[in-house]
Design a protein around this motif. Structure first.
Motif, PDB file in Angstrom:
ATOM      1  N   ARG A 263      10.180  -5.215  22.245  1.00  0.00           N
ATOM      2  CA  ARG A 263       9.423  -4.299  23.110  1.00  0.00           C
ATOM      3  C   ARG A 263       9.651  -2.878  22.616  1.00  0.00           C
ATOM      4  N   THR A 264       8.858  -1.953  23.106  1.00  0.00           N
ATOM      5  CA  THR A 264       8.934  -0.581  22.588  1.00  0.00           C
ATOM      6  C   THR A 264       8.729   0.448  23.693  1.00  0.00           C
ATOM      7  N   LEU A 265       9.307   1.626  23.485  1.00  0.00           N
ATOM      8  CA  LEU A 265       9.081   2.752  24.393  1.00  0.00           C
ATOM      9  C   LEU A 265       7.926   3.631  23.893  1.00  0.00           C
ATOM     10  N   SER A 266       7.303   3.223  22.777  1.00  0.00           N
ATOM     11  CA  SER A 266       6.291   4.087  22.144  1.00  0.00           C
ATOM     12  C   SER A 266       4.974   4.146  22.896  1.00  0.00           C
ATOM     13  N   LYS A 267       4.562   3.044  23.475  1.00  0.00           N
ATOM     14  CA  LYS A 267       3.219   2.983  24.034  1.00  0.00           C
ATOM     15  C   LYS A 267       3.279   3.319  25.518  1.00  0.00           C
ATOM     16  N   ALA A 268       3.663   2.382  26.373  1.00  0.00           N
ATOM     17  CA  ALA A 268       3.626   2.595  27.822  1.00  0.00           C
ATOM     18  C   ALA A 268       4.557   3.722  28.280  1.00  0.00           C
ATOM     19  N   TYR A 269       5.665   3.946  27.562  1.00  0.00           N
ATOM     20  CA  TYR A 269       6.636   4.959  27.980  1.00  0.00           C
ATOM     21  C   TYR A 269       6.412   6.304  27.281  1.00  0.00           C
ATOM     22  N   GLN A 270       5.356   6.375  26.480  1.00  0.00           N
ATOM     23  CA  GLN A 270       4.903   7.640  25.899  1.00  0.00           C
ATOM     24  C   GLN A 270       5.909   8.308  24.968  1.00  0.00           C
ATOM     25  N   LEU A 271       6.706   7.530  24.252  1.00  0.00           N
ATOM     26  CA  LEU A 271       7.710   8.132  23.375  1.00  0.00           C
ATOM     27  C   LEU A 271       7.482   7.809  21.899  1.00  0.00           C
TER      28      LEU A 271
ATOM     29  N   PRO B  61       0.839  -1.198   0.000  1.00  0.00           N
ATOM     30  CA  PRO B  61       0.000   0.000   0.000  1.00  0.00           C
ATOM     31  C   PRO B  61       0.878   1.253   0.000  1.00  0.00           C
ATOM     32  N   ALA B  62       0.443   2.302  -0.707  1.00  0.00           N
ATOM     33  CA  ALA B  62       1.128   3.590  -0.615  1.00  0.00           C
ATOM     34  C   ALA B  62       0.756   4.199   0.734  1.00  0.00           C
ATOM     35  N   TYR B  63       1.666   4.937   1.330  1.00  0.00           N
ATOM     36  CA  TYR B  63       1.388   5.486   2.652  1.00  0.00           C
ATOM     37  C   TYR B  63       0.252   6.504   2.593  1.00  0.00           C
ATOM     38  N   ALA B  64      -0.756   6.305   3.440  1.00  0.00           N
ATOM     39  CA  ALA B  64      -1.865   7.264   3.514  1.00  0.00           C
ATOM     40  C   ALA B  64      -1.763   7.991   4.857  1.00  0.00           C
ATOM     41  N   PRO B  65      -1.460   9.288   4.836  1.00  0.00           N
ATOM     42  CA  PRO B  65      -1.304  10.013   6.102  1.00  0.00           C
ATOM     43  C   PRO B  65      -2.608  10.041   6.896  1.00  0.00           C
ATOM     44  N   GLY B  66      -2.518   9.870   8.215  1.00  0.00           N
ATOM     45  CA  GLY B  66      -3.697   9.942   9.063  1.00  0.00           C
ATOM     46  C   GLY B  66      -4.276  11.349   9.010  1.00  0.00           C
ATOM     47  N   ARG B  67      -5.594  11.455   8.913  1.00  0.00           N
ATOM     48  CA  ARG B  67      -6.201  12.776   8.876  1.00  0.00           C
ATOM     49  C   ARG B  67      -6.109  13.399  10.251  1.00  0.00           C
ATOM     50  N   SER B  68      -5.878  14.713  10.295  1.00  0.00           N
ATOM     51  CA  SER B  68      -5.983  15.334  11.609  1.00  0.00           C
ATOM     52  C   SER B  68      -7.226  16.226  11.601  1.00  0.00           C
ATOM     53  N   VAL B  69      -8.076  15.977  12.571  1.00  0.00           N
ATOM     54  CA  VAL B  69      -9.341  16.697  12.646  1.00  0.00           C
ATOM     55  C   VAL B  69      -9.247  17.619  13.870  1.00  0.00           C
ATOM     56  N   PRO B  70      -9.240  18.956  13.648  1.00  0.00           N
ATOM     57  CA  PRO B  70      -9.053  19.867  14.787  1.00  0.00           C
ATOM     58  C   PRO B  70     -10.118  19.659  15.874  1.00  0.00           C
ATOM     59  N   GLY B  71      -9.674  19.585  17.116  1.00  0.00           N
ATOM     60  CA  GLY B  71     -10.613  19.449  18.229  1.00  0.00           C
ATOM     61  C   GLY B  71     -11.111  18.027  18.444  1.00  0.00           C
ATOM     62  N   ALA B  72     -10.675  17.101  17.602  1.00  0.00           N
ATOM     63  CA  ALA B  72     -11.178  15.730  17.732  1.00  0.00           C
ATOM     64  C   ALA B  72     -10.442  14.977  18.837  1.00  0.00           C
ATOM     65  N   VAL B  73     -11.096  13.953  19.365  1.00  0.00           N
ATOM     66  CA  VAL B  73     -10.475  13.036  20.318  1.00  0.00           C
ATOM     67  C   VAL B  73      -9.837  11.920  19.492  1.00  0.00           C
ATOM     68  N   LYS B  74      -8.524  11.723  19.651  1.00  0.00           N
ATOM     69  CA  LYS B  74      -7.833  10.741  18.824  1.00  0.00           C
ATOM     70  C   LYS B  74      -7.636   9.441  19.591  1.00  0.00           C
ATOM     71  N   LEU B  75      -8.396   8.433  19.211  1.00  0.00           N
ATOM     72  CA  LEU B  75      -8.275   7.117  19.852  1.00  0.00           C
ATOM     73  C   LEU B  75      -7.896   6.085  18.786  1.00  0.00           C
ATOM     74  N   ALA B  76      -6.920   6.455  17.948  1.00  0.00           N
ATOM     75  CA  ALA B  76      -6.644   5.641  16.759  1.00  0.00           C
ATOM     76  C   ALA B  76      -5.266   4.994  16.723  1.00  0.00           C
ATOM     77  N   SER B  77      -4.323   5.427  17.555  1.00  0.00           N
ATOM     78  CA  SER B  77      -2.943   4.934  17.386  1.00  0.00           C
ATOM     79  C   SER B  77      -2.312   4.329  18.634  1.00  0.00           C
ATOM     80  N   ASN B  78      -3.140   4.017  19.625  1.00  0.00           N
ATOM     81  CA  ASN B  78      -2.668   3.316  20.834  1.00  0.00           C
ATOM     82  C   ASN B  78      -1.607   4.073  21.641  1.00  0.00           C
ATOM     83  N   GLU B  79      -1.645   5.411  21.526  1.00  0.00           N
ATOM     84  CA  GLU B  79      -0.762   6.227  22.365  1.00  0.00           C
ATOM     85  C   GLU B  79      -1.418   6.425  23.730  1.00  0.00           C
ATOM     86  N   LEU B  80      -0.618   6.781  24.746  1.00  0.00           N
ATOM     87  CA  LEU B  80      -1.218   7.205  26.017  1.00  0.00           C
ATOM     88  C   LEU B  80      -1.576   8.692  25.879  1.00  0.00           C
TER      89      LEU B  80
END
Ligand SMILES: *Cc1c(COP(=O)(O)O)cnc(C)c1O
Length: 358
Positions: free
Chosen positions: A217-225, A13-32
């Motif tokens: 393992r990763t520092l991206s999720k639980a370690y917020q990086l 797949p060609a990379y499709a950038p995630g849309r950013s919607v101003p003021g939206a709640v983002k629950l899409a990428s498993n970040e803290l």
């Protein structure tokens, strides 16, 4: 265009950038959802300006010596068994590169992490995708059965992204002992810190026992990086050496190394956040079930709604009614993955879910 691209790229797949919607709640990428810890922000600022050590006019330490030592201590393993990468997704790609090429096979469950088929095809290898069970767990017996003489690597994601389910120690040991020991078995534990199931497999312990097992393992999720890109692998030193050979030079930059060291030292501040995520996950799961949705028991910081082809409609409903962005995988085996956010964010998502015409 006359440049001849490798045919391996055709199916990607060609990379499709995630849309950013101003003021939206983002629950899409498993970040803290908490802001960066102040001491992490401070450490980055200091490192950026410190020309006597590793100011950003200098190349970073390519082997990330201090960070590797800290991680080795963190997982209680010798440092020769540790290697860092530019996110654990980079290590996924390096792992495929060190064992698989044209015509080789890489086995994994489906659904699982969406990067697995991509990193497999980049090398020219063939993804072998084994359906999850009816209760959305990885089917370990079927994964073992899918191994052929062309198989070089198997990904086992636990907790599994996006279904949230875990693999238990006894079943993973059985799988490892059934599969040829020249097949690299990669246990991807990106969500380990949210896993409260006492029977869950421990990839580090299994990697210490079986030389063909690697854990990521990763520092991206639980370690917020997530924005800084730091992941690590624990493996036999021969695998660590091979991973370093194919690494992009200096992939883990100096600010990321300093931030990771600081975040690792902040367990006492981060652990309550992980417990809060677990409590919210259980509340959200119960509320969604109450609203009539099927929700597999998740041990990660997200939940999975196996809505199949209705996934896209659900995601659109969340966005238009409550400005909540969730992640839809809109196909027959698809569904919606919803990251656990702050309580008010989760409440907005639940509001949308309850008003969805089912
Ligand atoms: C998020 C994730 C990763 C990797 O994240 P990085 O940011 O590249 O470290 C790896 N595996 C799974 C299953 C994930 O969900």
């Amino acid at each position: 265009m006359t440049v001849r691209f490798r045919s391996a790229l055709d199916g990607l797949p060609a990379y499709a950038p995630g849309r950013s919607v101003p003021g939206a709640v983002k629950l899409a990428s498993n970040e803290l959802s908490w802001p960066t810890l102040p001491q992490v922000a401070e450490a980055i600022a200091v490192a950026a300006g410190d020309e006597h050590t590793r100011g950003i006019n200098r190349y970073p330490d390519n082997t990330a010596e201090h960070l590797v030592s800290a991680l080795a201590e963190h997982v209680d393993q010798p440092r020769e068994r540790l290697v860092v990468g530019g996110g654990s997704v980079a290590l996924c790609q390096q792992l495929v590169q060190i064992v698989a090429g044209d015509g080789d096979e890489v086995v994994f469950g489906w659904r699982s992490f969406e990067a697995y088929p991509i990193v497999t095809q980049i090398t020219g290898a063939r993804p072998v995708m084994v359906p999850v069970t009816g209760d959305h767990r990885l089917d370990l017996a079927a994964l073992a059965d899918a191994v052929t003489e062309r198989t070089r690597l198997m990904f086992v994601c636990t907790p599994n992204n996006p279904t949230g389910t875990v693999v238990h120690t006894d079943e993973l040991v059985e799988l490892i002992e059934r599969v040829r020991d020249d097949v690299l078995i990669v246990v991807d534990e990106a969500y380990r810190e949210f896993d409260t199931d006492p029977d869950s497999a421990d990839g580090v312990a299994l990697a210490a026992r079986y030389p063909n097992v690697v854990t990521l393992r990763t520092l991206s999720k639980a370690y917020q990086l997530a924005g800084l890109r730091v992941g690590y692998a624990v493996a036999d030193p021969s695998i660590v050496t091979a991973l370093r050979k194919v690494a992009i030079p200096f992939a883990v930059n100096s600010l990321a190394q300093v931030a990771a060291l600081t975040a690792l030292a902040a367990q006492t501040e981060l652990a309550p956040r992980w417990r809060a995520v677990v409590a919210e996950r259980d509340r959200v799961t119960a509320a969604l079930r109450e609203a009539g949705f099927e929700v597999p028991t998740s041990q990660a910081n997200f939940v999975w709604l196996p809505l199949g082809t209705r996934a896209a409609a659900f995601a659109e409903h969340c966005e238009t009614t409550e400005k909540v962005i969730v992640r839809a995988f809109p196909d027959a085996t698809g569904g919606v993955r919803i990251t656990i956010g702050a309580p008010q964010e989760n409440d907005r998502m639940l509001q949308a879910a309850r008003s969805w015409p089912r």
